[in-house]
Design a protein around this motif. Structure first.
Motif, PDB file in Angstrom:
ATOM      1  N   ALA A 196       0.618  -1.558  -0.221  1.00  0.00           N
ATOM      2  CA  ALA A 196       0.146  -0.352   0.076  1.00  0.00           C
ATOM      3  C   ALA A 196       0.928   1.657   0.219  1.00  0.00           C
ATOM      4  O   ALA A 196       0.133   2.405  -1.063  1.00  0.00           O
ATOM      5  CB  ALA A 196      -0.506   0.236   1.536  1.00  0.00           C
ATOM      6  N   ILE A 221       2.394   2.278  -3.200  1.00  0.00           N
ATOM      7  CA  ILE A 221       1.112   2.601  -4.243  1.00  0.00           C
ATOM      8  C   ILE A 221       1.480   4.269  -4.319  1.00  0.00           C
ATOM      9  O   ILE A 221       1.860   4.928  -4.820  1.00  0.00           O
ATOM     10  CB  ILE A 221       0.012   1.835  -4.114  1.00  0.00           C
ATOM     11  CG1 ILE A 221       0.285   0.090  -4.664  1.00  0.00           C
ATOM     12  CG2 ILE A 221      -1.125   3.093  -4.769  1.00  0.00           C
ATOM     13  CD1 ILE A 221      -0.844  -0.186  -4.591  1.00  0.00           C
ATOM     14  N   ALA A 222       0.888   4.328  -2.690  1.00  0.00           N
ATOM     15  CA  ALA A 222       1.578   5.890  -2.536  1.00  0.00           C
ATOM     16  C   ALA A 222       2.230   6.541  -2.782  1.00  0.00           C
ATOM     17  O   ALA A 222       2.406   7.665  -3.026  1.00  0.00           O
ATOM     18  CB  ALA A 222       0.335   6.073  -0.476  1.00  0.00           C
ATOM     19  N   THR A 243       2.939   7.434  -6.516  1.00  0.00           N
ATOM     20  CA  THR A 243       1.622   8.022  -6.752  1.00  0.00           C
ATOM     21  C   THR A 243       2.661   9.852  -6.919  1.00  0.00           C
ATOM     22  O   THR A 243       2.556  10.181  -7.439  1.00  0.00           O
ATOM     23  CB  THR A 243       0.399   8.379  -6.041  1.00  0.00           C
ATOM     24  OG1 THR A 243       0.061   6.558  -6.467  1.00  0.00           O
ATOM     25  CG2 THR A 243      -0.485   9.227  -6.554  1.00  0.00           C
ATOM     26  N   LEU A 275      -4.857  14.340  -5.190  1.00  0.00           N
ATOM     27  CA  LEU A 275      -4.622  13.236  -5.482  1.00  0.00           C
ATOM     28  C   LEU A 275      -4.056  12.396  -5.229  1.00  0.00           C
ATOM     29  O   LEU A 275      -4.418  11.592  -4.399  1.00  0.00           O
ATOM     30  CB  LEU A 275      -4.732  13.562  -7.222  1.00  0.00           C
ATOM     31  CG  LEU A 275      -5.042  11.614  -8.185  1.00  0.00           C
ATOM     32  CD1 LEU A 275      -6.212  11.116  -6.913  1.00  0.00           C
ATOM     33  CD2 LEU A 275      -4.354  12.425  -9.474  1.00  0.00           C
ATOM     34  N   ALA A 276      -2.552  13.072  -4.669  1.00  0.00           N
ATOM     35  CA  ALA A 276      -1.529  12.132  -4.322  1.00  0.00           C
ATOM     36  C   ALA A 276      -1.582  11.912  -3.050  1.00  0.00           C
ATOM     37  O   ALA A 276      -1.908  10.715  -2.101  1.00  0.00           O
ATOM     38  CB  ALA A 276      -0.385  12.396  -4.340  1.00  0.00           C
ATOM     39  N   LEU A 334      -4.593  11.604  -1.008  1.00  0.00           N
ATOM     40  CA  LEU A 334      -5.603  10.734  -1.352  1.00  0.00           C
ATOM     41  C   LEU A 334      -5.542   9.121  -1.185  1.00  0.00           C
ATOM     42  O   LEU A 334      -5.917   8.374  -0.524  1.00  0.00           O
ATOM     43  CB  LEU A 334      -6.854  11.057  -2.842  1.00  0.00           C
ATOM     44  CG  LEU A 334      -7.875  11.984  -2.519  1.00  0.00           C
ATOM     45  CD1 LEU A 334      -8.804  12.930  -3.203  1.00  0.00           C
ATOM     46  CD2 LEU A 334      -8.751  11.751  -1.332  1.00  0.00           C
ATOM     47  N   VAL A 335      -4.717   8.748  -2.192  1.00  0.00           N
ATOM     48  CA  VAL A 335      -4.004   7.353  -2.396  1.00  0.00           C
ATOM     49  C   VAL A 335      -3.170   7.329  -1.213  1.00  0.00           C
ATOM     50  O   VAL A 335      -3.048   6.536  -0.526  1.00  0.00           O
ATOM     51  CB  VAL A 335      -3.270   7.408  -3.676  1.00  0.00           C
ATOM     52  CG1 VAL A 335      -2.510   6.362  -3.298  1.00  0.00           C
ATOM     53  CG2 VAL A 335      -3.740   8.308  -4.736  1.00  0.00           C
ATOM     54  N   THR A 336      -2.244   8.540  -0.416  1.00  0.00           N
ATOM     55  CA  THR A 336      -1.945   8.370   1.572  1.00  0.00           C
ATOM     56  C   THR A 336      -2.926   7.919   1.670  1.00  0.00           C
ATOM     57  O   THR A 336      -2.441   7.084   2.789  1.00  0.00           O
ATOM     58  CB  THR A 336      -0.915   9.791   0.787  1.00  0.00           C
ATOM     59  OG1 THR A 336      -0.177   9.803   0.058  1.00  0.00           O
ATOM     60  CG2 THR A 336      -0.541   9.369   2.698  1.00  0.00           C
ATOM     61  N   TRP A 337      -3.621   8.908   1.994  1.00  0.00           N
ATOM     62  CA  TRP A 337      -4.996   8.566   3.042  1.00  0.00           C
ATOM     63  C   TRP A 337      -5.376   6.665   2.763  1.00  0.00           C
ATOM     64  O   TRP A 337      -5.600   6.578   3.267  1.00  0.00           O
ATOM     65  CB  TRP A 337      -6.063   9.578   2.377  1.00  0.00           C
ATOM     66  CG  TRP A 337      -7.437   8.848   4.056  1.00  0.00           C
ATOM     67  CD1 TRP A 337      -7.412   9.752   5.118  1.00  0.00           C
ATOM     68  CD2 TRP A 337      -8.835   9.043   3.272  1.00  0.00           C
ATOM     69  NE1 TRP A 337      -8.564   9.191   5.732  1.00  0.00           N
ATOM     70  CE2 TRP A 337      -9.381   8.744   4.590  1.00  0.00           C
ATOM     71  CE3 TRP A 337      -8.669   7.710   2.940  1.00  0.00           C
ATOM     72  CZ2 TRP A 337     -10.510   8.369   4.674  1.00  0.00           C
ATOM     73  CZ3 TRP A 337     -10.046   7.204   2.035  1.00  0.00           C
ATOM     74  CH2 TRP A 337     -10.782   7.256   3.383  1.00  0.00           C
ATOM     75  N   TRP A 338      -5.895   6.656   1.780  1.00  0.00           N
ATOM     76  CA  TRP A 338      -6.074   4.926   1.815  1.00  0.00           C
ATOM     77  C   TRP A 338      -4.488   4.254   2.393  1.00  0.00           C
ATOM     78  O   TRP A 338      -5.355   3.094   3.107  1.00  0.00           O
ATOM     79  CB  TRP A 338      -6.586   4.562   0.091  1.00  0.00           C
ATOM     80  CG  TRP A 338      -6.560   3.353   0.020  1.00  0.00           C
ATOM     81  CD1 TRP A 338      -7.007   2.524   0.149  1.00  0.00           C
ATOM     82  CD2 TRP A 338      -5.438   2.228  -0.551  1.00  0.00           C
ATOM     83  NE1 TRP A 338      -6.772   1.132  -0.530  1.00  0.00           N
ATOM     84  CE2 TRP A 338      -6.000   1.037  -0.860  1.00  0.00           C
ATOM     85  CE3 TRP A 338      -3.690   2.813  -1.543  1.00  0.00           C
ATOM     86  CZ2 TRP A 338      -4.477   0.410  -1.127  1.00  0.00           C
ATOM     87  CZ3 TRP A 338      -2.765   1.374  -1.107  1.00  0.00           C
ATOM     88  CH2 TRP A 338      -3.092   0.886  -1.602  1.00  0.00           C
ATOM     89  N   ALA A 339      -3.849   4.761   2.097  1.00  0.00           N
ATOM     90  CA  ALA A 339      -2.623   3.250   2.111  1.00  0.00           C
ATOM     91  C   ALA A 339      -2.502   3.494   3.527  1.00  0.00           C
ATOM     92  O   ALA A 339      -1.796   2.671   4.480  1.00  0.00           O
ATOM     93  CB  ALA A 339      -1.690   4.148   1.606  1.00  0.00           C
TER      94      ALA A 339
END
Length: 213
Positions: A141, A144-145, A148, A186-187, A189-194
């Protein structure tokens, strides 16, 4: 910890919505002034606009740190523009920073310590810390972050670098605004998911350890 006890959010640290919207003002002011009155006037206008943002945030009793950081960046960019004698030079620091950050973030993935995970671990309370890089799903995860961010910084470098080579000052300003905070959000948001994934994995591990004990 309740919401009232939590510190300022990341958006608030970045100056809030108004701070994000105002971040591109000095660059736009620079381009407009350069087209009308030349480089020297553009430098003065850009710095004045940046100082104005600091004063405005101070008057509104808002955190001024984002505006002060922006002022420092504008001053450095203006000095480079004056040194190179070209308006495009104003955008060089951002281009250099983009390629540098892309390299650092990419290298962290190669050595299996994705930088987003390293930063998360450093900012997390001791009670929530875990050996995150030993858990395959958590590491994936954060990979991916981090990648990004690599994509964001690399895109900025490629696009703005080509515009710089072409001497297109107006399009450089437009690209700087369009590829600035919108792509950063956007980046993030991906970090928040990770981070959510890492915390879920941590919570599952803690529960499993308590059950086995």
């Amino acid at each position: 910890m309740t919401d009232a006890e939590q510190g300022p959010t990341l958006l608030e640290r970045m100056g809030g919505v108004s701070g994000l919207a105002a971040a591109g003002v000095p660059s736009l002011a620079f381009v407009i002034a350069n087209a009308i009155a030349g480089l020297d006037a553009a430098v003065v206008v850009a710095i004045a606009a940046s100082i104005g943002l600091v004063v405005l945030r101070r008057w509104r009793r808002q955190p001024i740190q984002p505006a002060v950081s922006g002022l420092l960046g504008v001053v450095i960019a203006s000095l480079i523009a004056l040194y190179t004698g070209s308006a495009e030079g104003y955008f060089l620091p951002g281009i250099w920073m983009s390629v540098g950050l892309a390299t650092v973030f990419a290298a962290s993935v190669v050595v299996r310590r994705p930088l987003v995970g390293v930063i998360w671990n450093a900012l997390t309370s001791a009670g929530e810390r875990a050996v995150w890089h030993t858990d395959r799903k958590t590491l994936h995860a954060f990979d991916i972050a981090t990648l990004t961010f690599v994509a964001v910084f690399a895109a900025r470098y490629v696009v703005q670098g080509r515009l710089y080579d072409a001497g297109s000052v107006e399009w450089l300003a437009a690209a700087r605004v369009a590829m600035g905070y919108p792509m950063l959000v956007l980046a993030l948001l991906v970090t928040w998911w990770a981070v959510r994934r890492a915390r879920d994995r941590f919570a599952t591990t803690v529960v499993a350890e308590k059950v086995s004990a």
